[in-house]
Design a protein around this motif. Structure first.
Motif, PDB file in Angstrom:
ATOM      1  N   GLU A  88       0.806  -1.208   0.000  1.00  0.00           N
ATOM      2  CA  GLU A  88       0.000   0.000   0.000  1.00  0.00           C
ATOM      3  C   GLU A  88       0.843   1.262   0.000  1.00  0.00           C
ATOM      4  OE1 GLU A  88      -2.290   0.492   3.509  1.00  0.00           O
ATOM      5  OE2 GLU A  88      -0.611   0.136   4.855  1.00  0.00           O
ATOM      6  N   GLU A  89       2.156   1.109   0.091  1.00  0.00           N
ATOM      7  CA  GLU A  89       3.013   2.276   0.235  1.00  0.00           C
ATOM      8  C   GLU A  89       2.857   3.237  -0.928  1.00  0.00           C
ATOM      9  OE1 GLU A  89       7.744   3.306   0.520  1.00  0.00           O
ATOM     10  OE2 GLU A  89       7.071   1.260   0.874  1.00  0.00           O
ATOM     11  N   ASP A  90       2.815   2.697  -2.150  1.00  0.00           N
ATOM     12  CA  ASP A  90       2.740   3.560  -3.316  1.00  0.00           C
ATOM     13  C   ASP A  90       1.389   4.246  -3.427  1.00  0.00           C
ATOM     14  OD1 ASP A  90       4.658   1.184  -5.218  1.00  0.00           O
ATOM     15  OD2 ASP A  90       5.325   2.885  -4.024  1.00  0.00           O
ATOM     16  N   ASN A  91       0.357   3.691  -2.788  1.00  0.00           N
ATOM     17  CA  ASN A  91      -0.978   4.264  -2.881  1.00  0.00           C
ATOM     18  C   ASN A  91      -1.280   5.251  -1.762  1.00  0.00           C
ATOM     19  OD1 ASN A  91      -1.524   2.593  -5.107  1.00  0.00           O
ATOM     20  ND2 ASN A  91      -2.088   0.899  -3.765  1.00  0.00           N
ATOM     21  N   GLY A  92      -0.318   5.504  -0.877  1.00  0.00           N
ATOM     22  CA  GLY A  92      -0.556   6.410   0.224  1.00  0.00           C
ATOM     23  C   GLY A  92      -1.454   5.775   1.272  1.00  0.00           C
ATOM     24  N   ILE A  93      -2.119   6.617   2.049  1.00  0.00           N
ATOM     25  CA  ILE A  93      -3.046   6.163   3.081  1.00  0.00           C
ATOM     26  C   ILE A  93      -4.441   6.069   2.471  1.00  0.00           C
ATOM     27  CG2 ILE A  93      -4.008   6.642   5.359  1.00  0.00           C
ATOM     28  CD1 ILE A  93      -1.031   6.109   5.413  1.00  0.00           C
ATOM     29  N   LEU A 107     -14.103   6.262  -0.231  1.00  0.00           N
ATOM     30  CA  LEU A 107     -12.672   6.045  -0.059  1.00  0.00           C
ATOM     31  C   LEU A 107     -12.027   7.350   0.392  1.00  0.00           C
ATOM     32  CD1 LEU A 107     -11.709   3.918  -3.207  1.00  0.00           C
ATOM     33  CD2 LEU A 107     -12.127   3.120  -0.884  1.00  0.00           C
ATOM     34  N   GLY A 108     -11.275   7.288   1.494  1.00  0.00           N
ATOM     35  CA  GLY A 108     -10.505   8.436   1.959  1.00  0.00           C
ATOM     36  C   GLY A 108      -9.041   8.234   1.626  1.00  0.00           C
ATOM     37  N   ARG A 109      -8.441   9.191   0.953  1.00  0.00           N
ATOM     38  CA  ARG A 109      -7.043   9.063   0.519  1.00  0.00           C
ATOM     39  C   ARG A 109      -6.250  10.305   0.939  1.00  0.00           C
ATOM     40  NH1 ARG A 109      -6.219   5.171  -3.524  1.00  0.00           N
ATOM     41  NH2 ARG A 109      -8.119   4.393  -4.511  1.00  0.00           N
TER      42      ARG A 109
END
Length: 817
Positions: A704-709, A757-759
């Motif tokens: 998930e690192e590349d997709n942020g939080i 979805l919260g990003r």
């Protein structure tokens, strides 16, 4: 960050305890919850002239105003936690609150920044001025006085907010006040005398910029530099100690050699060994003694081995270790500071009836002040994301995650997997095939191959070019071929992924930008737009795509992009040092250096400007170093940058010294030491960031690192309807309309719930939270023990809230509407 206040918040007046009126009873308020008794500092009570105690409407209105003030103070606490502002600067009463709100908005910040920049830019117009920008003394002195008056206004607002006692305790503000006083006196003197004098204190103008809200990162850098100084000075003293020993030794060994100008005096011996430390004069400094005795090279080899290769690297290692420790302590301090701010805010938002948590009504009130632009949907989703226990109240444990959750950007998850799902079957199959194609490894490696071939072609094409005009009027066919391939790739990805998904990737944005510039370059060549030929040079940027192939390269690039904001602040920090030294240099060395100025010095050839006739031609022998001067601020910045690079910097130093005094060398040596400190900090920062990322990658092998939080939350139609009713009761028509759109969207697709979805992007703080996960729990326990030891014993009746009491609580202000 600015704290905004709604238009319906009343003006309030704080009274002293001796002059305040009695509080009207609020025990029997109808349907209006009472704040916890440990409430805020801006308590709102009724005046003696207010309606009788039995007037329920007046009492409800009073309680609502009381809650508004609690919301506002809680938001201020959270802002102070986020900005790492000390809690002793927290506004203490309604009068201070008004000044606080005035001083914490973006218009005030812009005024602060504009004033600081105006003061700095005046150096372009003051003597010695840039010729094209020279202004009369009356004009620039008047502008300076105007800017300083604005600074006086800013400080008066700060004093009104902080109070006199806190104002004089705030070190940075007091330094700014002292500098302001000195600048004010000097500006008045210049305006009265109508002539400039030696004004070294102009170098202190950068303090006004450093104190701006937008320069918080610069202040942190300066603080980090000062914190790194003790170990740096220790190693620097060791370095200078060996330098003095070798200077004395070199003087005794080489001064008998009359042809050696480098060691004929102890001063010259010290200066030249200092320059040798930068390798700028090597091997020139060795050659006279080496010509006389080849064994003299041992002296220089030993000196450079100890000073340059051992102590200088030891200096970097010590600074890096100190920097790493400071970064960790800074993270710990900020983490605990945020935790305390959350405790203070939580105490203001709980009620007497429900002291175990924060209801949505009061959480929504908080966000109206903390994030005024957040819509009703995002407020509820933020509340739901915090509420891990799925109860009507957010507990303190859940509220501790406030800063991590409040930054999420919420979007409804699409009901369709692809943008083309609703198209006719034929079109659907076509776009589905394109989607599969652009996501396939074969397509990706094909494009990598094309990029590599394009890079080789550009290299060969450039190698075969001759000097002169590099841009032909005829567009190369290779340019058209490769641009067509890139254009087809862009079109396929846009149609296969959809514009939104395509542009959501950073690499895709980079590809799009480079392809667009390549197309603009083609237009420039095709239509012979010569001023825009520089765009063609950007073509090799496509080669950066090849770095995606190897994970280590991706980590390097990711680290580089993450470092950009911090590197920008470090660059600004270096420019501030440049400005200070440039002002000092202009005051002492302006007009000193000119062609043929240093004929008596050892660097005369570098400043010589002679033209003589050879046959039928006039030949000019020009040493360009006279251009490295301090005649204005722009020339000074260029000269200081050349000194930073240290290549042949001693030529500039000796040229200035020959025209002034040998004490001028101190200016250049101090500048080198200061820039060495800053550059060492920059290197340590880059090393720390890269090592930290490598350690994090090894420790956390998550995808998930590349997709942020990313956080998913589902809300039902029933929940939305309930929230709409809540907003209707408070007459919030805008929020009601926003939420009704969600209900209509659910009705349209026949859904009973919607997934959101919260990003947000992953920050260094998020990485640190995982890296120090085990230690963080120890920090929290230590922090709790410290709070318990400093918190006075509470009465049994308030024992349930004792853990939430902030340290050294002020008495509540008694405020009259």
């Amino acid at each position: 960050m600015a704290v905004s206040m709604d238009d319906d918040v009343p003006l309030i007046l704080t009274l002293d305890d001796s002059g305040s009126s009695a509080s009207a009873p609020l025990d029997d308020l109808d349907r209006e919850e009472l704040p916890n008794e440990n409430g805020g500092s801006y308590d709102v009570i009724n005046d003696a002239s207010s309606p009788a105690a039995g007037d329920c409407c007046a009492q409800q209105s009073s309680a609502r105003h009381n809650w508004e003030m609690n919301y506002q103070e809680a938001a201020i606490y959270l802002q102070e936690g986020e900005n790492n502002d000390k809690f002793f600067t927290h506004p203490k009463n309604a009068k201070a609150l008004a000044a606080y709100l005035f001083a914490h908005n973006h218009l005030f910040y812009l005024m602060e920044l504009s004033t600081a920049l105006l003061l700095l830019l005046l150096s372009l117009c003051e003597a010695p001025a840039v010729p094209m920008l020279r202004l009369g003394i009356f004009v620039h002195a008047t502008l300076e006085l105007f800017a300083l008056i604005v600074v006086v206004f800013e400080l008066s607002m700060k004093m009104r907010w902080l109070g006199f006692q806190t104002f004089i305790r705030h070190k940075r503000t007091m330094v700014k006040t002292c500098v302001l006083f000195v600048q004010f006196i000097e500006a008045i003197v210049v305006l009265v005398r109508q002539t400039s004098h030696v004004r070294i204190t102009r170098a202190l103008r950068c303090i006004f910029l450093v104190d701006c809200r937008y320069c918080g990162a610069v202040r942190r850098n300066l603080r980090q530099i000062f914190q790194s100084l003790p170990p740096f000075i220790d190693i620097l003293l060791l370095l200078l100690f060996f330098m003095v020993i070798f200077a004395i030794l070199g003087f005794y060994l080489f001064s008998p050699n009359q042809s050696d100008p480098y060691f004929n005096t102890l001063e010259n011996s010290l200066v030249n060994l200092f320059v040798l430390l930068t390798t700028s004069n090597f091997p020139d400094v060795m050659m006279p003694s080496y010509a006389r005795n080849p064994w003299s090279c041992v002296f220089f080899i030993v000196y450079l081995s100890i000073e340059l290769y051992f102590i200088m690297n030891l200096l970097l290692a010590v600074v890096f270790d100190t920097f790493n420790d400071i970064e960790k302590r800074k993270f710990k301090s900020l983490l605990l500071h945020k935790r305390t701010a959350i405790q203070h805010a939580y105490r203001l938002l709980i009620t007497k009836q429900r002291p175990s948590g924060i209801s949505f009504k009061h959480f929504e009130g908080l966000l109206r002040f903390y994030k005024p632009r957040m819509c009703a949907r995002e407020r509820y989703l933020t509340f739901k994301a915090l509420n891990q226990s799925n109860t009507p109240l957010v507990s303190l444990k859940d509220f501790y995650n406030f800063y991590e959750v409040v930054g999420l950007k919420w979007k409804a998850k699409r009901n369709r997997e692809h943008w083309f799902d609703d198209l006719p079957r034929t079109a659907f199959l076509i776009f589905k095939g394109i989607n599969i194609l652009v996501k396939s490894r074969m397509f990706q490696y094909t494009m990598y191959t094309v990029v590599a071939v394009n890079g080789i072609w550009i290299l060969v094409e450039t190698f075969m070019l001759q000097g002169g005009n590099f841009f032909s009027r005829n567009v190369p066919w290779s340019y058209i071929v490769f641009l067509t391939i890139y254009g087809v790739e862009l079109l396929l990805k846009t149609t296969g992924l959809g514009p939104v998904e395509y542009l959501s990737s950073g690499w895709n944005l980079f590809d799009f930008a480079v392809t667009l510039f390549a197309f603009l370059g083609l237009m420039a060549l095709a239509f012979n737009m010569e001023p825009f030929y520089f765009i063609v040079v950007l073509r090799p940027l496509q080669l950066l795509r090849l770095f995606k192939l190897k994970k280590r390269y991706r980590n390097v690039l990711d680290t580089m992009f993450e470092l950009f904001p911090r590197m920008a602040s470090l660059g600004l920090t270096l420019l501030i040092f440049y400005y200070c030294f440039a002002i000092v240099g202009m005051e002492f060395f302006a007009g000193v250096v000119y062609p043929n100025c240093c004929n008596t010095s050892t660097v005369a050839d570098s400043y010589r400007w002679v033209n003589h006739t050879v046959g039928n031609k006039t030949v000019v022998e020009e040493g360009y170093y006279y251009l490295n001067n301090f005649d204005n601020i722009l020339n000074s910045f260029v000269t200081l940058f050349e000194l930073t690079v240290v290549n042949d910097w001693y030529i500039i130093m000796e040229g200035v010294t020959s025209q002034t005094t040998h004490w001028s060398r101190l200016y250049f040596m101090i500048f080198y030491i200061v820039t060495m400190v800053v550059m060492t900090i920059i290197v340590a920062f880059i090393l720390d960031a890269f090592v930290f990322r490598m350690n994090y990658t090894r420790k956390n092998q998550d995808s998930e690192e590349d997709n942020g939080i990313v956080l998913e939350k589902e809300i039902s139609k029933e929940e939305v309807v309930g929230i709409i009713e809540l907003y209707k009761r408070s007459s919030a028509t805008t929020e009601t309309a926003q939420l009704q759109k969600i209900v209509l969207q659910m009705d349209k697709y026949g859904q009973m719930s919607t997934l959101f979805l919260g990003r947000r992007s992953r920050t260094k703080s998020d990485l640190s939270m995982k890296m120090y996960e085990e230690e963080i729990q120890e920090w929290y326990e230590e922090h709790s023990r410290k709070e318990e030891s400093q918190t006075p014993l509470q009465e049994p009746a308030s024992a349930s809230n004792s853990s939430l009491k902030p340290l050294s609580l002020r008495q509540r202000s008694r405020t009259v509407i």
